[in-house]
Every structure is written in structure tokens, then in C-alpha cells.
Design a protein around this motif. Structure first.
Motif, PDB file in Angstrom:
ATOM      1  N   PHE A   1       0.825  -1.206   0.000  1.00 22.86           N
ATOM      2  CA  PHE A   1       0.000   0.000   0.000  1.00 22.86           C
ATOM      3  C   PHE A   1       0.860   1.258   0.000  1.00 22.86           C
ATOM      4  CE2 PHE A   1       0.558  -1.641   4.289  1.00 22.86           C
ATOM      5  CZ  PHE A   1       1.084  -0.555   4.955  1.00 22.86           C
ATOM      6  N   HIS A   2       0.297   2.312  -0.548  1.00 22.23           N
ATOM      7  CA  HIS A   2       0.852   3.656  -0.403  1.00 22.23           C
ATOM      8  C   HIS A   2       0.361   4.221   0.920  1.00 22.23           C
ATOM      9  CE1 HIS A   2       1.735   7.884  -1.294  1.00 22.23           C
ATOM     10  NE2 HIS A   2       0.530   8.141  -0.831  1.00 22.23           N
TER      11      HIS A   2
ATOM     12  N   ILE B   1      -5.716   6.051   5.729  1.00 21.30           N
ATOM     13  CA  ILE B   1      -4.672   6.849   5.070  1.00 21.30           C
ATOM     14  C   ILE B   1      -3.760   5.977   4.220  1.00 21.30           C
ATOM     15  CG2 ILE B   1      -4.720   8.657   6.831  1.00 21.30           C
ATOM     16  CD1 ILE B   1      -1.977   7.400   7.770  1.00 21.30           C
ATOM     17  N   ALA B   2      -4.202   4.759   3.937  1.00 25.05           N
ATOM     18  CA  ALA B   2      -3.391   3.865   3.108  1.00 25.05           C
ATOM     19  C   ALA B   2      -4.202   3.467   1.890  1.00 25.05           C
ATOM     20  CB  ALA B   2      -2.991   2.628   3.898  1.00 25.05           C
ATOM     21  N   SER B   3      -3.535   3.352   0.757  1.00 25.37           N
ATOM     22  CA  SER B   3      -4.212   2.968  -0.482  1.00 25.37           C
ATOM     23  C   SER B   3      -3.473   1.792  -1.090  1.00 25.37           C
ATOM     24  CB  SER B   3      -4.178   4.130  -1.478  1.00 25.37           C
ATOM     25  OG  SER B   3      -4.685   5.295  -0.873  1.00 25.37           O
ATOM     26  N   PRO B   4      -4.166   0.672  -1.285  1.00 23.78           N
ATOM     27  CA  PRO B   4      -3.500  -0.480  -1.895  1.00 23.78           C
ATOM     28  C   PRO B   4      -2.935  -0.089  -3.261  1.00 23.78           C
ATOM     29  CG  PRO B   4      -5.656  -1.102  -1.027  1.00 23.78           C
ATOM     30  CD  PRO B   4      -5.570   0.384  -0.947  1.00 23.78           C
TER      31      PRO B   4
ATOM     32  N   GLY C   1     -15.159  -2.429  -3.944  1.00 25.10           N
ATOM     33  CA  GLY C   1     -13.778  -2.239  -3.521  1.00 25.10           C
ATOM     34  C   GLY C   1     -13.543  -2.816  -2.142  1.00 25.10           C
ATOM     35  N   ARG C   2     -12.320  -2.886  -1.761  1.00 24.53           N
ATOM     36  CA  ARG C   2     -11.937  -3.242  -0.395  1.00 24.53           C
ATOM     37  C   ARG C   2     -10.792  -2.336  -0.015  1.00 24.53           C
ATOM     38  NH1 ARG C   2     -15.871  -5.476  -0.590  1.00 24.53           N
ATOM     39  NH2 ARG C   2     -16.489  -7.600  -0.091  1.00 24.53           N
ATOM     40  N   GLY C   3     -11.109  -1.322   0.784  1.00 25.51           N
ATOM     41  CA  GLY C   3     -10.094  -0.316   1.080  1.00 25.51           C
ATOM     42  C   GLY C   3      -9.095  -0.739   2.126  1.00 25.51           C
ATOM     43  N   ALA C   4      -9.464  -1.664   2.993  1.00 31.43           N
ATOM     44  CA  ALA C   4      -8.617  -1.985   4.155  1.00 31.43           C
ATOM     45  C   ALA C   4      -7.792  -3.237   3.905  1.00 31.43           C
ATOM     46  CB  ALA C   4      -9.487  -2.140   5.394  1.00 31.43           C
ATOM     47  N   ARG C   5      -7.372  -3.427   2.659  1.00 36.40           N
ATOM     48  CA  ARG C   5      -6.645  -4.652   2.343  1.00 36.40           C
ATOM     49  C   ARG C   5      -5.152  -4.504   2.590  1.00 36.40           C
ATOM     50  NH1 ARG C   5      -6.981  -4.627  -4.209  1.00 36.40           N
ATOM     51  NH2 ARG C   5      -9.189  -4.279  -3.889  1.00 36.40           N
TER      52      ARG C   5
END
Lengths: 450, 450
Positions: free
Chosen positions: A44-45, A64-67, B419-423
Motif C-alpha cells: 500500500f501507499h 490513510i493507506a491505499s492499496p 472495492g476493499r479499502g482496508a486490504r
């Protein structure tokens, strides 16, 4: 010159590091006639400017994280590789990876950033965690909330005060924002949650070696930040050097005076050094490094004598503009990522861009609710307006729309309630409560055999 | 009878455990003329029915966790103590704590729940993590997303398929929901993110020892759940016992047939046993335990011969209603917490409530987007309507308003985008990528000396 490749083989661009520099380079190559590989150790970024909000319990890491795969999924010329670069062979144009594979490149962009620097006192690292990774932030969060819990249980007034003493080493933006956030916690957010301890007795000490906080900002804003911190209840100690960090105490020197402060929570926001890719580049390409290990780059961000290798972001020491090298902040990294993406495409057509030039749109630091300092170049602001600018600038730059949405909702809610929803004490469960026999389910997993 | 105390000393109620049972007991004593202490090892209540969504990357831990102090801050008669109960002396009416302190009670409510049960194969625990704590969920999340990353890098087709094989042991609600969520991930959410591996080749195996999934539900709904899972691409294997879990394989037996499935990801959703407070209560009060170690309680949830000690929630075996003991689900725990709070107040006035009676409002399990099964007693539903009921029931029961808000926003967003943001792959960074030399900043912190 970039090596000529037969027309049927696309030009291979390898980007190392998915921070601001690397990610924006990759994004801006998405429609180019190149084959892009983004290599990162993490999947993740991380939006580091808001990491202190994870450390203080406002936001969750995922907010605050983006895969990286998700951000780049539409770029069909791009692949993401979860791996670490361990070596480079500039003659063969290959990288060695942690998985023992190698990776060929025609153009290489290195954007691996920086890590903490304890100025030769690496033994302080375990006692005074820094703030660069998600794990760092969760460790800080654990220590901060754990300290309040221990203070609640402690009956000895001296020991209780030690649990209520927080020392933040380093008065740059991260240190200022951490000190402000802990001040808000102790003085405004958690007092009503405890029955025995009065958290408004907390002592929050921000220690800075220079003569003012936020040294890279105009002195006027440094003064305003210091006033705002003091008003919040934070003790700002400038011209002060930390000389020793022991288990439960920090020793510091100010001129000829030495003071020993007993504190259970000591947080490090003082120094950074380049990631080890800097050293590897120096050894293998002969490029010069500065004292912090950063790569001294040419005017187009390439390495001397290696026009097909670029270093950008915090890792790069760019000294072709102004009196000092460009600061290690997100906007510089973003601009450099964009520039390099464009330069690669220009060069493939036999053209070249002029030197990289950074347009400084200003500096920001937040102290607390309704309180920030902003330097936009043409105007300097503090107070509520500065805080609003800070809020919208950060939401604007968050990578994904769902992150923007969640952070907005969370901030809106906190603004109304002054709550902190993410104040979990997690991980390393054996540390809390201290001396407790654990149930099986809480025992940290064995990690070596998988 | 509850001991008579002089009127000037308030009646001391100690609640052990801040899950559904303990938290609802505490909330319902907030205005009573008693002094409440809630003891928990963790500083937050965890909404366990949604924990599988943390394990599969939809939600963040903080989205489903509520700081106990925050939830109970308005109850001025209540204090929260972060500690663990290690022993009880029913004659002296005291508890021993992990911090070596003791705590007096007039009435004790024990609600410490259950942990995983590996049926005498505790060595499987490190290989096949269960799902009870935030740390468990993050470990599952790490393993699931790591498996896709390794599959992307693997060039050997056999090994790649091992990384794409997920075995979920146990076909109760947790197992069904995990299998459904992993199926959605592999078949619908991540395929476009990868360049080399086709994640729709994933094999997701749900293994259940009984003859149908969701054994406590009506057979009709079990059949519908199985159909929905199969349609999603999950392989459901009922009447199948796991006989061995090795490093990279699960061995299972179905009648006389034995099969060995090579899989890198094995998740445990099969069995629970009572937390160790059950054993402590049995030793010190003589109360009987069932085979899973749960405390067999009287009709008013008190312990035989100890009318001032109650056991509620998953820890309690309540056999005074229906043919089978009440199931270990959140609504039972909530109802028992509310009942005990009321009973304590009645008894202080010399009165007493009738036996505890659970009003079953139904059972729910979700399989995937738009797909759930719901048994409301008077009607059984599946498909979209069931899914909507599931969504609103869960949002309704989330403890705090900001949790409701964030979960709604997150689900709404995921509904639109799939989507899955917390991956995020976080923690234990030395495991990923495998065999990588770490930078200092990612090295797990030394935990023993603090």
C-alpha cells in the motif's frame, strides 16, 4: 541517453518505492508507451502527513493507506511487485530482489525515502519509537493510551506523574503535530473518561535543538506555532539537545544546564536518514551522498553519469534551486514523480525537459482543533482559517475517493464531539496490562515457521 | 441473597469482561444506586459479528471497536479497569488481579466469553488461526492478501495453486461468512488487480463436520446458504472431519475416504471453549461446567449456591429453556446482560425477577453482496431482502454513532465499487515478502524490555 531498444520490446521502467514520488511517477506513466513495474516492500501507499493521526487515535491505518494494486489497476502497462530491491547492476541494467529474482530495466526510478535517524544512538530506537510506518504509528498509539491506563491505576503520585509525562523529541512538523494532538487528548478529550487520574496534569514536552519550532518555516510562523502550543498546555523547550534516553527518563542539555525528565512515553520526531538504497546506489554507480545518506542528483534528477537512473522524493538531495536542498516533504516528491514521468517520455522521443524546478505552494502544520499555521508564500496565516486550509489540503491530496470520504466523516464527527474513535490498544498484547498471564488467544503468533 | 451492606457504602458490582454481556450489564446499571467496576484486559468492546470483515479487508479494527471508557464515560457510578482477573475468593468476596491487586465485590458478573478450541490439537493453532480478537483478524487479513501476492509471483503452476487454495474449517456463521467474503475477493474484487495470476482459479473450501452448513439454523436455510456459496464459487464439503493440519496441507476424512488438500491458507472457524474464568469459577465455587468448559447456570443466571455470582453470555451454559442450551451469540449475551442488571437492582430491594427467558428474534448469516439468509422465526428469507435486513441489523447494534456512520459509508462505497479499502498487509513485516532482508524501520520492535 536512454538505451535504444528494438521497437517491438517496450521500454521497461522500474520504479522502486510506492510513496508519493514513486506513485506519482507510476500514475503519470499509465498512458505512456512503456512497461512499468512498481516494486515496494508493502502492498500500500501510505499518506505519511496524516500518520500522526493514526498514532494519536483519530484515524485508522486503512483510512490513510491505499492499496497500490487498486490505485494502479487501470494502468494496463503497469504491474506492482511486492518485493525488496537488494542490489543493482548498472552495467547489466538489472536489479536483484529479496525473492532472489532479478529484474531488468531500461530506466530506473528510485524513490525509497528515508527512515528514522538516531544520530548514532540506535539503542534509543526501542525506547523512543519514530513515526514512519503503520507499525510505528500503532506502537505510538499503544504507548500513549497505555500510559493513561497505567496512570489511572497508579497510586504513587510520583510514578503517576511519570506515566503522565510525554516527551516528544524534535520540533519539526511531525513533532509539533504529535505534541499538539497529545495535548488535545490529555487536556480536552480523555479527562472525563478516567475516575482516579486527572489527565489535565499531564506534562507534554516538545524538545527542539534549534532556537525555534518548525525551523524550515518563516520565524513568524514558528513563533505563532509555539504560542499556540503553549496555550494548549504543551511545554516547548528550544535550544535543547537530548543527550541520553534511558528506560524511564530523558536527559537533555540547554546551554550549560542539564535536566533529567522522568517520563514513560518518549517519542522520536527528530531526524531522518536515507533508506539503504542510497548506499547501494553510491557503491554501484559512484554517485555522491550527502551527510544524511541522500543521493545528490543532477538538475534533471538523474544520477551523474547514469542518465537512465533517477532518484526522487526524500531520497534525493536536489541542490539546483535556492540556497538549501529542497525539503523532504510530500509536495516535492509528487512534483519530482510527475517530472520524471514526463522526462522519460520526452527522452524516448529524443527530446529532453529543462531542469526540474519546484514551485513551492506553501507549508502547513496543524497544532490542534481550529489551530494551524500556514505559509502560502504570499500570505501567512494561523488560527481557524489556517486550520481549514490544512483540512482541505489534506483531504484533497488523499489518494482515493473512499479515503477522502472516510477521513471527512471521521474529522467531522470528531469536530462535533471531540471524540477519538480509534483509540485502541492493540498488538503486543503481552505488554498490557503489565505482568498479566495471557490467555492463549491473545498470545502473539509464532512467526518463524510460516 | 446479596449481602447486606451498611447504607453509606454503595453496593459494589464487579463485571468481568466488556463483550456484549458485560457491556450491556454495565450500561443498564448506569443509573442504579450501585458502584460498578468493569474489568477487561482490553480497552475496547469488540463487535465480534463483523470481525470477519476486518479479516477480509472491508473494515478497520476501529470501525467495529468502541473504547469502553468512552461508552461508559457518562455513567459516573462506573469505572473501567484495564486488568485481568486471575482468581476469585467467593468467601471473602474478592478477585485477584493480574496487577497483583485485589478487588472487592458484593455482586460479581462474569462475562469473559470463549476462545478457540482445536479439539486437543493445539499445535494447529499457529497454522490455522482462529477469529476472536483484533489481532486474529489482522493475522487472517495478512495471510489472505499475502497469499494472492505470492500467487502473483509464483511461476510453478502447482505452487501457485497452493497459494490460491483457501481452506476454512467449520461451517457455522463465521465459517460461512469468511468463505463467502474470500470468494467475493477472489472471484469479483481482486482479479483485475493482478497481471500474472488469475485469481478466479482460486479454490475455496468450506469444511463442515455435520451434514449441513449453519447447523443451528433451520435445514431450509442451511440448504439456501449452501446453494448461494456454491453459486459464488465456494466448494462446500459437509460430513467432513479435518484429521491433520500440516504446514502446507489439510488432511480430511469423509466417511471412509481420506483427502489431502495442499493449501497455504487455512483458517479455523470450528470450535470454541470457555475462557479460563470458567475453570477458576468451578474450582472456587464448585459450579459445574459443560464439556466445552462453560458454566452451567441457574434459571436466573446465578451460580448454584452463589446467588451473588452470575455468569452470562458465551461463558454461560443456560439449559432452562428449550431442548438445547442457548447458543453463544450476541443477542443472547445482550439479553442476559440486561436481565442481570435488572435482577441486581430488584434483589437490592428484596425482590426478585422470574427466570431468564430469551426471546429469539432470529438468526442471520451473510454470504456476499446482496446474499444472506435470515430466519426471523415467523419467516425465512434469503437473497437481497435478507441481505438488507442483515445490513441494518448490524448497523443498528453497533455501539457508537460514529461506528454506525463509518461502517455505513464504507459499505455504501463498497457496494458501489466492489472495492476493499482496508486490504493492508501489516504487522510481522518480516514475513512479507518472504526471505527479504528488512530495513530497520520495518523490523518488529523488541518487546521484552519495555
Amino acid at each position: 541517453m536512454i538505451n535504444a531498444t528494438p521497437p517491438q520490446t517496450p521500454h521497461r521502467v522500474v520504479i522502486v518505492g510506492g510513496g508519493f514520488g514513486g506513485l506519482y511517477a507510476a500514475k503519470n506513466l499509465g498512458r505512456a508507451d512503456v512497461q512499468v513495474t512498481l516494486v515496494d516492500k508493502r502492498n500500500f501507499h501510505l499518506f505519511q502527513p496524516l500518520l500522526y493521526q493514526v498514532a494519536t487515535g483519530t484515524l485508522s491505518p486503512a483510512d490513510i493507506a491505499s492499496p497500490l494494486r487498486l490505485v494502479l489497476r487501470k494502468n494496463k502497462n503497469t504491474e506492482v511487485l511486492l518485493d525488496e530491491v537488494t542490489d543493482i547492476d548498472p552495467a547489466a541494467q538489472t536489479l536483484s530482489l529479496g525473492s532472489n529474482k532479478t529484474l531488468d530495466y531500461d530506466t530506473l526510478v528510485v524513490a525509497t525515502g528515508v527512515s528514522h535517524h538516531y544520530f548514532g544512538n540506535d539503542q534509543w530506537q526501542d525506547r523512543a519509537p519514530g513515526l514512519k510506518t503503520v507499525e510505528d504509528a500503532l506502537e505510538m498509539r499503544r504507548q500513549i493510551y497505555h500510559a493513561f491506563e497505567e496512570a489511572e491505576k497508579e497510586t504513587d503520585p510520583k510514578k503517576r506523574q511519570e506515566w503522565l509525562t510525554f516527551v516528544i523529541v524534535g520540533g519539526g512538523p511531525t513533532g509539533v503535530e504529535l505534541a499538539g494532538a497529545i495535548g488535545e487528548l490529555a487536556f480536552h478529550i480523555v479527562p472525563e473518561d478516567f475516575r482516579h487520574v486527572d489527565t489535565t496534569n499531564a506534562r507534554i514536552l516538545l524538545v527542539e535543538g534549534m532556537d525555534r519550532v518548525l525551523p524550515p518555516y518563516p520565524p513568524e510562523l514558528s513563533a505563532k506555532a509555539q504560542t499556540a502550543l503553549t496555550k494548549l498546555g504543551v511545554t516547548v523547550q528550544t535550544n535543547t539537545m537530548v543527550t541520553e534516553i534511558a528506560d524511564d527518563a530523558v536527559t537533555m542539555r540547554r546551554g550549560d544546564e542539564t535536566e533529567r525528565v522522568e517520563a514513560k512515553t518518549i517519542l522520536w520526531a527528530a531526524g531522518v536518514k536515507a533508506s539503504k538504497m542510497g548506499r547501494i546506489l553510491a557503491e554501484k554507480t559512484g554517485v555522491e551522498l550527502d551527510r544524511a545518506g541522500r543521493v545528490i542528483v543532477e538538475a534533471d534528477l538523474s544520477l551523474a553519469k547514469h542518465p537512465n537512473i533517477f532518484a526522487i522524493g526524500d531520497l534525493a538531495h536536489f541542490a539546483h534551486q535556492g540556497d538549501r536542498p529542497l525539503p523532504g516533504v510530500a509536495p516535492v516528491a509528487v512534483a519530482q514523480g510527475e517530472y520524471v514521468a514526463k522526462q522519460i517520455q520526452e527522452k524516448m522521443q529524443g527530446k529532453t525537459l529543462g531542469a526540474f524546478k519546484y514551485v513551492d505552494r506553501g507549508n502547513l502544520a496543524v497544532i490542534g482543533q481550529n489551530e494551524a499555521v500556514v505559509d502560502l508564500g504570499f500570505v501567512r496565516l494561523d488560527g481557524f482559517v489556517a486550520w481549514l486550509i490544512w483540512v482541505f489540503a489534506h483531504i484533497y491530496y488523499l489518494i482515493e475517493f473512499d479515503n477522502k470520504l472516510i477521513v471527512m466523516v471521521q474529522w467531522g464527527w470528531n469536530y462535533i464531539t471531540r471524540g477519538r474513535g480509534a483509540r485502541l490498544i492493540t498488538g503486543e498484547a503481552d505488554l498490557l496490562p503489565l505482568k498479566v498471564e495471557l490467555q492463549d488467544s491473545d498470545r502473539p503468533k509464532v512467526t518463524s515457521d510460516r
